[in-house]
Write a protein that holds these residues in place. Structure first.
Motif, PDB file in Angstrom:
ATOM      1  N   ARG A  82     -18.574   1.629 -27.326  1.00  0.00           N
ATOM      2  CA  ARG A  82     -17.160   1.914 -27.613  1.00  0.00           C
ATOM      3  C   ARG A  82     -17.056   2.888 -28.788  1.00  0.00           C
ATOM      4  O   ARG A  82     -17.675   2.676 -29.819  1.00  0.00           O
ATOM      5  N   ASN A  83     -16.242   3.948 -28.622  1.00  0.00           N
ATOM      6  CA  ASN A  83     -16.189   5.062 -29.582  1.00  0.00           C
ATOM      7  C   ASN A  83     -17.591   5.650 -29.748  1.00  0.00           C
ATOM      8  O   ASN A  83     -18.235   5.496 -30.789  1.00  0.00           O
ATOM      9  N   ARG A  86     -19.243   7.192 -32.943  1.00  0.00           N
ATOM     10  CA  ARG A  86     -19.603   6.299 -34.061  1.00  0.00           C
ATOM     11  C   ARG A  86     -21.009   5.735 -33.860  1.00  0.00           C
ATOM     12  O   ARG A  86     -21.783   5.590 -34.805  1.00  0.00           O
ATOM     13  N   ASP A 162     -19.153   4.579 -20.973  1.00  0.00           N
ATOM     14  CA  ASP A 162     -19.591   5.418 -22.088  1.00  0.00           C
ATOM     15  C   ASP A 162     -21.098   5.356 -22.353  1.00  0.00           C
ATOM     16  O   ASP A 162     -21.598   6.009 -23.268  1.00  0.00           O
ATOM     17  N   SER A 243     -12.587   1.467 -35.853  1.00  0.00           N
ATOM     18  CA  SER A 243     -11.915   2.742 -36.120  1.00  0.00           C
ATOM     19  C   SER A 243     -10.543   2.585 -36.761  1.00  0.00           C
ATOM     20  O   SER A 243      -9.946   3.569 -37.191  1.00  0.00           O
TER      21      SER A 243
END
Length: 268
Positions: A82-83, A86, A162, A243
């Motif tokens: 996720r993200n 990062r 992702d 985030s």
């Protein structure tokens, strides 16, 4: 419609609910039945299935229909990586620094790990960097149901969106409409029930990952937790947050900004 016919239709739907949970882990009984049943009946009839039983069979053979079923339910799922940017920072900048600090064995903790996507992402990154064998990973959550799903390691395809394709190919096996996470990597993680606010924390961590959880706590609880996390890190260790969870005055916890969303424990 007769009472017998009504009971038959209910039995058909109940059987569908049980089948879906058995094969995907999704419990439709957690949703308001009248609303969910109406929504799924519309989808079932759209594709010409006269019963929920036949609809389930069709759904298990057709990925497109299965995805439409998930969309119709508006199910939100946790995601690996996720993200992604990062996690790239962790992989390319933070991990090399932690390795360079000279610990013989790196110690990691995924706090509030939910259904396992976060600690498994960490395990994949460590495996790719050839660091998993010299590391320990603790994963904790207060929700026993979430921990049970994490230990099962079975995920919807959309959870993997992702994950780099080559990495996904190495660590996931397609199983019907689901994807099973690598057993060897799973065995490297110690899952444990824990209440972040009331339980004592282990110490000596090189990295603590606690993302998208602090937003649910009061300011007072956050303040307490940041102190506890800082106390659990070894000097030079890093706290990785979500985030929306930047720490605006990290020095009050004995931390300093290492990268955006990464905070390093100050050395005394």
């Amino acid at each position: 419609m007769t009472e017998h016919e009504l009971l038959g239709r209910d039995k058909d739907y109940i059987g569908f609910v049980r089948s879906v949970e058995a094969s995907t882990g999704i419990n439709l009984a957690d949703y308001k039945e009248t609303q969910m049943k109406r929504r799924l009946t519309t989808l079932r009839l759209k594709y010409g299935y006269s019963t929920f039983s036949s609809f389930y069979e069709g759904m298990m053979k057709d990925k497109g229909l299965f995805q439409e079923f998930l969309d119709r339910m508006t199910i939100n799922v946790s995601e690996f990586w996720r993200n992604p940017n990062r996690w790239d920072v962790l992989k390319d900048r933070v991990l090399p620094e932690l390795v360079g600090n000279g610990s013989a064995r790196l110690k990691f903790w995924s706090a509030a790990c939910s259904t396992g996507e976060e600690p498994y992402t960490l395990a994949m990154i460590l495996a790719e960097k050839k660091l998993l064998g010299s590391s320990t990973i603790l994963a904790t959550d207060i929700d026993e149901g979430a921990l049970a799903k994490a230990k099962q390691g079975l995920y919807l395809e959309r959870s993997l969106k992702d994950v780099p394709k080559d990495v996904a190919a190495r660590y996931f096996t397609e199983e019907g409409m689901m994807y099973r996470f690598s057993e060897p990597l799973k065995k490297e993680i110690r899952f444990q029930k824990q209440n972040l606010l009331t339980d004592r924390f282990e110490t000596g961590f090189d990295l603590i990952v606690c993302r998208n959880v602090m937003i649910y706590f009061t300011e007072e609880a956050k303040h307490k937790l940041y102190h506890k996390f800082a106390g659990s890190l070894r000097p030079g260790g890093v706290l990785f947050v979500g985030s929306t969870e930047q720490i605006f005055n990290p020095a009050q916890y004995g931390l300093e900004t290492a990268e955006t969303f990464f905070y390093r424990k100050l050395r005394s």
